[in-house]
Scaffold this active site. Structure first.
Site, PDB file in Angstrom:
ATOM      1  N   ASP A  13       0.800  -1.352   0.260  1.00 24.91           N
ATOM      2  CA  ASP A  13       0.058  -0.022  -0.049  1.00 24.91           C
ATOM      3  C   ASP A  13       0.796   1.333   0.008  1.00 24.91           C
ATOM      4  OD1 ASP A  13      -2.255  -1.560   0.111  1.00 24.91           O
ATOM      5  OD2 ASP A  13      -2.207  -1.498   2.348  1.00 24.91           O
ATOM      6  N   GLY A  40      -4.701  -4.001  -3.785  1.00 23.85           N
ATOM      7  CA  GLY A  40      -5.649  -3.255  -4.118  1.00 23.85           C
ATOM      8  C   GLY A  40      -4.792  -1.868  -4.546  1.00 23.85           C
ATOM      9  N   HIS A  41      -4.610  -1.688  -5.851  1.00 24.30           N
ATOM     10  CA  HIS A  41      -3.861  -0.303  -6.322  1.00 24.30           C
ATOM     11  C   HIS A  41      -4.827   0.802  -6.717  1.00 24.30           C
ATOM     12  CE1 HIS A  41      -0.393  -3.470  -7.253  1.00 24.30           C
ATOM     13  NE2 HIS A  41      -0.840  -3.263  -5.978  1.00 24.30           N
ATOM     14  N   GLN A 223       1.984  -6.068  -3.174  1.00 27.41           N
ATOM     15  CA  GLN A 223       2.395  -6.260  -1.754  1.00 27.41           C
ATOM     16  C   GLN A 223       3.538  -5.423  -1.592  1.00 27.41           C
ATOM     17  OE1 GLN A 223       1.366  -9.525  -3.153  1.00 27.41           O
ATOM     18  NE2 GLN A 223      -0.476  -8.577  -2.785  1.00 27.41           N
ATOM     19  N   THR A 238       3.059 -12.681   2.559  1.00 28.94           N
ATOM     20  CA  THR A 238       2.125 -13.308   2.083  1.00 28.94           C
ATOM     21  C   THR A 238       2.679 -14.550   1.251  1.00 28.94           C
ATOM     22  OG1 THR A 238       0.815 -12.885  -0.138  1.00 28.94           O
ATOM     23  CG2 THR A 238       3.006 -11.982  -0.261  1.00 28.94           C
TER      24      THR A 238
HETATM   25  P1  GDP Z   1      -0.673   0.401  -3.548  1.00 29.31           P
HETATM   26  O1  GDP Z   1      -1.255  -0.929  -3.319  1.00 29.31           O
HETATM   27  O2  GDP Z   1       0.881   0.353  -3.399  1.00 29.31           O
HETATM   28  O3  GDP Z   1      -1.196   0.745  -4.812  1.00 29.31           O
HETATM   29  O4  GDP Z   1      -1.265   1.370  -2.831  1.00 29.31           O
HETATM   30  P2  GDP Z   1      -2.836   1.730  -2.116  1.00 29.31           P
HETATM   31  O5  GDP Z   1      -3.642   2.143  -3.554  1.00 29.31           O
HETATM   32  O6  GDP Z   1      -3.442   0.471  -1.606  1.00 29.31           O
HETATM   33  O7  GDP Z   1      -3.016   2.760  -1.111  1.00 29.31           O
HETATM   34  C1  GDP Z   1      -2.226   3.827  -1.487  1.00 29.31           C
HETATM   35  C2  GDP Z   1      -3.277   5.075  -1.017  1.00 29.31           C
HETATM   36  O8  GDP Z   1      -2.570   6.228  -0.917  1.00 29.31           O
HETATM   37  C3  GDP Z   1      -4.215   5.349  -2.060  1.00 29.31           C
HETATM   38  O9  GDP Z   1      -5.497   5.831  -1.494  1.00 29.31           O
HETATM   39  C4  GDP Z   1      -3.674   6.366  -2.830  1.00 29.31           C
HETATM   40  O10 GDP Z   1      -4.732   7.271  -3.660  1.00 29.31           O
HETATM   41  C5  GDP Z   1      -2.980   7.229  -1.928  1.00 29.31           C
HETATM   42  N1  GDP Z   1      -1.975   7.994  -2.293  1.00 29.31           N
HETATM   43  C6  GDP Z   1      -0.915   7.620  -3.217  1.00 29.31           C
HETATM   44  N2  GDP Z   1       0.278   8.513  -3.259  1.00 29.31           N
HETATM   45  C7  GDP Z   1      -0.215   9.552  -2.302  1.00 29.31           C
HETATM   46  C8  GDP Z   1       0.307  10.703  -1.846  1.00 29.31           C
HETATM   47  O11 GDP Z   1       1.202  11.165  -2.101  1.00 29.31           O
HETATM   48  N3  GDP Z   1      -0.501  11.243  -0.851  1.00 29.31           N
HETATM   49  C9  GDP Z   1      -1.731  11.145  -0.366  1.00 29.31           C
HETATM   50  N4  GDP Z   1      -1.955  11.757   0.491  1.00 29.31           N
HETATM   51  N5  GDP Z   1      -2.240   9.974  -0.840  1.00 29.31           N
HETATM   52  C10 GDP Z   1      -1.553   9.230  -1.835  1.00 29.31           C
HETATM   53  P1  IMO Z   2      -0.982  -4.266  -2.156  1.00 26.70           P
HETATM   54  O1  IMO Z   2      -0.555  -4.693  -3.453  1.00 26.70           O
HETATM   55  C1  IMO Z   2      -0.995  -4.678   2.138  1.00 26.70           C
HETATM   56  C2  IMO Z   2      -0.949  -8.662   3.849  1.00 26.70           C
HETATM   57  C3  IMO Z   2      -2.298  -9.104   4.448  1.00 26.70           C
HETATM   58  C4  IMO Z   2      -1.717  -9.931   5.344  1.00 26.70           C
HETATM   59  C5  IMO Z   2      -0.502 -10.823   4.428  1.00 26.70           C
HETATM   60  C6  IMO Z   2      -0.984 -11.970   3.826  1.00 26.70           C
HETATM   61  O2  IMO Z   2      -2.140  -3.131  -2.417  1.00 26.70           O
HETATM   62  O3  IMO Z   2       0.143  -3.513  -1.509  1.00 26.70           O
HETATM   63  P2  IMO Z   2      -2.487 -12.599   2.136  1.00 26.70           P
HETATM   64  O4  IMO Z   2      -4.165 -12.609   1.800  1.00 26.70           O
HETATM   65  O5  IMO Z   2      -1.589 -12.284   1.001  1.00 26.70           O
HETATM   66  O6  IMO Z   2      -2.240 -14.287   2.093  1.00 26.70           O
HETATM   67  O7  IMO Z   2      -2.187 -11.861   3.106  1.00 26.70           O
HETATM   68  O8  IMO Z   2      -0.285 -10.035   3.586  1.00 26.70           O
HETATM   69  N1  IMO Z   2      -1.420  -8.215   2.433  1.00 26.70           N
HETATM   70  C7  IMO Z   2      -1.299  -6.784   1.883  1.00 26.70           C
HETATM   71  N2  IMO Z   2      -1.017  -5.746   2.617  1.00 26.70           N
HETATM   72  N3  IMO Z   2      -1.138  -4.349   0.542  1.00 26.70           N
HETATM   73  C8  IMO Z   2      -1.186  -5.684  -0.009  1.00 26.70           C
HETATM   74  O9  IMO Z   2      -1.464  -5.455  -1.248  1.00 26.70           O
HETATM   75  C9  IMO Z   2      -1.352  -6.855   0.568  1.00 26.70           C
HETATM   76  N4  IMO Z   2      -1.588  -8.177   0.036  1.00 26.70           N
HETATM   77  C10 IMO Z   2      -1.494  -8.959   1.206  1.00 26.70           C
HETATM   78  O10 IMO Z   2      -2.903  -8.004   5.074  1.00 26.70           O
HETATM   79  O11 IMO Z   2      -1.045  -9.468   6.453  1.00 26.70           O
HETATM   80 MG    MG Z   3      -2.728  -1.420  -1.918  1.00 30.76          MG
END
Ligand code: GDP
Ligand code: IMO
Ligand code: MG
Length: 441
Positions: A13, A40-41, A223, A238
């Site tokens: 994330d 979740g991207h 991840q 994971t």
């Molecule tokens: P990912 O899994 O690495 O793609 O990241 P996620 O989408 O799960 O979580 C990142 C969150 O931070 C999302 O809600 C993005 O919209 C938000 N985000 C990304 N870059 C920035 C930033 O520079 N500032 C803020 N405030 N939010 C950001």
């Molecule tokens: P992105 O790509 C954050 C974490 C889960 C748990 C561990 C194992 O959005 O960064 P799993 O379901 O993979 O067997 O769970 O890994 N986890 C993540 N945490 N971002 C993710 O993906 C994750 N995918 C799995 O919360 O701790």
């Molecule tokens: Mg994510």
């Protein structure tokens, strides 16, 4: 031309979706190489939010080659729902190609993920319960179902029978569950196969062709490094390898096809699920950062645990990934703090000090962070588009991180929007064309 790997440098994330979308504009293909819909991207464009789980984050560019590589595990229901939703929102998804060798998440994988967590009780991993672990386990046991199996009824049925056989005991609580009916599963998955058939390909060859033609290809990790099955905080990890080396295995290219490795880190730390997190903030400040950063899971909606930036873990992530560039996201979330701490060392239970990531699980579980406290800044930075528009203390913070890790910070996130991005001089110097084009977008 380059193969660029984008990986999470923490516990996931970090903002991989946003950065991949940004770089994808100048690239010819985007390849997901591991993980599944545990990811979740998020992409935010013109105020519109896109949450992608299996779809590579280049899909918003019409017709762009977007590959789901052999290393990904695919829940076909999630994938077809995602395709439907994107089409409903007017996205041209014709560029999507799915590896025939990728493994399928089956209904019994979801059940086993749930049952496994329930059995662990307090020791649970906190998985996303998307069937990821059981699916990769079947792959390693050589009883997995692959995308290509969806195209042949006889083979599919045989393989499902073989996969179910060793699970009889574990699945006993679900014996009457209609989701386990052999005929029903076979028919459901054949239907997915028909639905996805136009996208199924030998994707390894497609990626080779792009690279051989001098095109640039982005390999998008899911991840993050500390969730890596081999190098993360096992067993709280994971079931795949989210580090850069996995881009090769999960797509079929060799190490020499990779020219750059970009590690994405937040300006602070988060983690979802259980496991050690030495810089965790439990109190009010943690809650404040959680709210300000919107730290709730993109996939499960769970609250993310929040902490200070852990430079010991980040330096470890830089090394195991051979990072060539660092992107620091969410710097805006730290605005308003009087001081900002960064963890530069761990202290163990017995007082021992660690300036490296300890390999032993029990040691790591009992370490706490030791910090350097840096002055904060009060100016909102969401409108900054160049480094000189950032407050001096924010620049000093970035400089400290860069120096400690020994990897240049090429880009800084100052908000979720695609345009809320600052390229540093190091970023512009590495990729001048890319930086100016992306900035203009
Ligand atoms: P990912 O899994 O690495 O793609 O990241 P996620 O989408 O799960 O979580 C990142 C969150 O931070 C999302 O809600 C993005 O919209 C938000 N985000 C990304 N870059 C920035 C930033 O520079 N500032 C803020 N405030 N939010 C950001
Ligand atoms: P992105 O790509 C954050 C974490 C889960 C748990 C561990 C194992 O959005 O960064 P799993 O379901 O993979 O067997 O769970 O890994 N986890 C993540 N945490 N971002 C993710 O993906 C994750 N995918 C799995 O919360 O701790
Ligand atoms: Mg994510």
């Amino acid at each position: 031309m380059p193969g660029i790997v984008i990986v999470g440098a923490q516990w996931g994330d970090e903002g991989k979706g946003k950065i991949t979308d940004l770089l994808a504009e100048q690239a010819d293909a985007v390849v997901r190489f591991q993980g599944g819909n545990n990811a979740g991207h998020t992409i935010v464009r013109n105020g519109e939010t896109w949450k992608l789980h299996l779809m590579p984050s280049g899909i918003l560019y019409p017709g762009k080659l977007c590959v789901i590589g052999n290393g990904v595990v695919i829940d076909p229901k999630v994938l077809t729902d995602e395709l439907d939703e994107l089409r409903r929102r007017g996205v041209d998804t014709s560029g999507l190609k799915i590896s025939a060798n990728a493994h399928m998440i089956m209904p019994y994988h979801l059940m086993l993920d749930d049952a496994g967590e329930a059995k662990l009780g307090k020791l649970k991993i906190g998985t996303t319960r998307r069937g990821i672990g059981p699916c990769y386990a079947d792959k390693a046991s050589r009883i997995g179902i692959r995308v290509q199996d969806l195209l042949d009824e006889k083979i599919l049925k045989q393989k499902i029978v073989a996969a179910l056989e060793p699970k009889r005991l574990a699945l006993r609580p679900f014996a009457r569950d209609p989701r386990l009916d052999l005929q029903a599963i076979t028919e459901e998955y054949l239907a997915y196969g028909r639905r996805l058939s136009e996208h199924i390909q030998d994707t390894t060859r497609l990626v080779w062709d792009k690279l051989d033609a001098g095109a640039s290809v982005i390999f998008e990790g899911a991840q993050g490094a500390l969730l890596d099955l081999d190098h993360g905080t096992y067993p709280f990890v994971t079931s795949s390898n989210p580090i850069a080396a996995s881009a090769c295995i999960g797509s079929g290219v060799g190490p020499k096809d990779i020219d750059e490795v970009w590690g994405i880190t937040k300006a602070y730390g988060t983690r979802v699920g259980s496991g050690p997190f030495p810089t965790e903030l439990d109190g009010e400040l943690g809650e404040e950062l959680r709210q300000r950063g919107g730290e709730f899971g993109t996939t499960t909606g769970r609250s993310r645990r929040v902490g200070w930036l852990d430079l010991v873990a980040l330096r470890y992530a830089a090394r195991i990934n051979s990072l060539t560039a660092l992107v620091v996201t969410k710097l805006d979330v730290l605005t308003g703090l009087e001081t900002v701490k960064v963890c530069t060392r761990y202290r163990g239970e017995d007082g021992a000090e660690f300036d490296h990531f300890p390999y032993h699980q029990s040691v790591l579980h009992h370490t706490v962070g030791e910090y350097v406290e840096l002055p904060g800044w009060s100016e909102e930075i969401g409108e900054a588009r160049s480094v000189d528009e950032l407050p001096q203390n924010a620049r000093d913070y970035l400089a400290f991180v860069e120096q400690f890790i020994g990897v240049p910070v090429v880009m800084v996130g100052v908000g979720p929007g695609r345009e809320q991005t600052v390229w540093t001089d190091a970023g512009r110097a590495t990729v001048p064309g890319r930086a100016s084009a992306a900035q203009a977008a």
